[in-house]
Structures are given as structure tokens and as C-alpha cells.
Motif scaffolding. Structure first.
Motif, short mmCIF file in Angstrom:
data_model
loop_
_atom_site.label_atom_id
_atom_site.label_comp_id
_atom_site.label_asym_id
_atom_site.label_seq_id
_atom_site.Cartn_x
_atom_site.Cartn_y
_atom_site.Cartn_z
N SER A 87 3.34 -9.12 0.29
CA SER A 87 2.48 -9.20 0.39
C SER A 87 2.17 -7.65 1.26
CB SER A 87 2.86 -9.61 2.12
OG SER A 87 1.38 -8.89 2.45
N LEU A 91 -0.89 -5.54 -0.14
CA LEU A 91 -2.06 -4.25 0.89
C LEU A 91 -2.49 -2.88 0.31
CD1 LEU A 91 -0.78 -5.76 4.10
CD2 LEU A 91 -2.84 -6.14 3.36
N ARG A 95 -5.45 -0.84 -0.93
CA ARG A 95 -5.14 1.16 0.18
C ARG A 95 -5.58 1.81 -1.11
NH1 ARG A 95 -1.03 2.62 3.85
NH2 ARG A 95 -2.60 4.13 4.34
N LEU A 166 -8.25 -6.61 9.11
CA LEU A 166 -7.41 -6.18 8.13
C LEU A 166 -6.74 -4.54 8.92
CD1 LEU A 166 -5.51 -6.58 4.89
CD2 LEU A 166 -7.08 -5.86 4.28
N LEU A 170 -2.84 -4.23 8.31
CA LEU A 170 -2.32 -3.00 7.68
C LEU A 170 -1.77 -2.00 7.92
CD1 LEU A 170 -5.78 -2.01 5.56
CD2 LEU A 170 -3.25 -2.59 4.42
#
Length: 236
Positions: A87, A91, A95, A166, A170
Motif C-alpha cells: 500500500s 501511494l 505522490r 486521501l 498519506l
């Protein structure tokens, strides 16, 4: 976590509803690790700790579930999400792409005054951190260099993607990527390098530095998670 006055949801004493206060307190607890990854959410204990009924806590848990910070399976108690290397990789790869573009756009769009303010805030954040680490002062308000860059890009779709729901997920992964002191120091140095590129109005360099900064954070995080290491795609 300090106790919350149930009367605080009255419009005469506070514009913030009680359920919103509980949600904020639980977010803070997850960010700071007081509700650690994988831990069970004990609604009764939290209600007692906050000094409220179970209803607002239950509502906060539902909201946390909606933004993927809490998981709940049928007939199983709710838990704070467990951090996984897979995960994290997904992510951080997202980014790298979006924040890289955001940094490019911010470099072109920010005024000299806005860049000066960002520089001053970054320095103040460093001083706050050093003071808190030395036991001299408490940390002030949260300063998020990455959020500032994303919002300065002026691209609302990127802002919505990274600063909406989100953002909370993050932030948890980012927090864990910076828990080792050496990485914290490196991250500050990398932020200054990015800022210098922005000041020089070198959009391509600023974008490249931002992508490299996030890539290093992703590698650092994957090295420190419990799961077997997941290699970062260097071509991302």
C-alpha cells in the motif's frame, strides 16, 4: 487525550459539533500513534476517556472507516489500519507523479511574496522541531510543506486528489517514513533543496527534486515496515 465537554456542541459555546471534536481527537491519536496501526478500537474505553456517550465515538469510527483509516469486517471489532509495504509503494508512486507536477506548477505560479512566506514557515518549522527535540518548547501548529506545494500548484484536481480524504492516509504513511531521526534530518535538507529550485524558478529541477525526495521516503518506509521489503520502481 483530554476530556471533551459534552456541552461543547452547543452553538453558544462552540461552532464545532461534538461528533466533529471526537473525530478530530481520534485522527490526532492515530497520527501520533496513540492509536497504533492494527490496534483494536475500543469504543467504550474511548467514550469514557473523552467523557462522552458512545454515540459520537461510533460516528467518528464510521467516518474513519470512510477515509480508510479504520477497517471493520463483519462480526469483528474495528481496527486502525495496518501499514503495508504494498500500500505504501502504491501511494508513494502516486505522490511522485502528482506532487512532482504540482511542484512544477507551483514554481511557475507562486509569487515572490508567497515563496518568501513558504521559506519563513519552513525555517520556523525547523526551529520548532529543534526546540521540541531539546525539550525547550512544544511544537506549534502543524506545518505541511507538501500540502503547501500542492495547494500552490493551482490545479484543483491535484489538490482534491492529495488534500481530500486521501490526505489522512498519506499523512500516516509519511509520518512513519520520518520516524527515524536521520530521515527527519534528510527530509528537511531535501525540502530546502526543493525550495531553492522554486526560488530559482527552475520548474523542471523542482519537479525532479520533489520526485526524488518522495522516492527516498518510500524506500525508507518500505525498509522499516514489518512486511518483506518491496523495491521502489526507480523509473516511476
Amino acid at each position: 487525550m483530554r476530556e471533551i465537554d459534552p456541552s461543547a456542541n452547543s452553538s453558544d459555546t462552540s461552532p464545532e459539533p461534538l461528533s466533529e471534536q471526537i473525530f478530530g481527537r481520534m485522527l490526532d491519536a492515530i497520527y501520533q500513534g496513540r492509536l497504533s496501526p492494527g490496534s483494536v478500537i475500543n469504543e467504550v474505553a474511548l467514550a469514557q476517556e473523552f467523557g462522552v456517550s458512545r454515540g459520537p465515538v461510533r460516528e467518528a469510527v464510521r467516518r474513519l472507516q470512510g477515509i480508510q483509516l479504520v477497517t471493520r469486517e463483519p462480526y469483528v471489532k474495528a481496527r486502525v489500519i495496518s501499514l503495508s509495504a504494498k500500500s505504501a509503494l502504491e501511494l508513494f508512486q502516486m505522490r511522485m507523479a502528482l506532487e512532482g507536477v504540482a511542484c512544477n506548477l507551483a514554481t511557475r505560479r507562486m509569487s515572490d511574496e508567497e515563496i518568501g512566506m513558504l521559506s519563513a514557515e519552513l525555517e520556523q518549522d525547523r526551529q520548532n522541531y529543534l526546540s521540541a527535540a531539546g525539550g525547550k518548547a512544544a511544537l506549534g501548529r502543524v506545518f505541511d510543506f507538501h500540502e503547501r506545494i500542492v495547494r500552490a500548484s493551482g490545479n484543483q484536481r491535484i489538490v482534491n486528489a492529495l488534500c481530500g480524504d486521501l490526505y489522512h492516509l498519506l499523512r500516516i504513511y509519511r509520518r512513519h517514513s520520518g520516524t527515524v531521526l536521520e530521515r527527519k534530518h534528510d527530509a528537511y535538507a531535501e525540502h530546502w533543496q526543493i525550495l531553492r529550485a522554486i526560488k530559482a524558478r527552475d520548474a523542471e529541477l523542482a519537479e525532479s527534486l520533489m520526485r526524488s525526495h518522495i522516492e527516498r521516503a518510500a524506500q525508507h518506509l518500505s525498509d522499516h515496515l514489518i512486511e518483506p521489503r518491496v523495491a521502489v520502481n526507480r523509473s516511476a
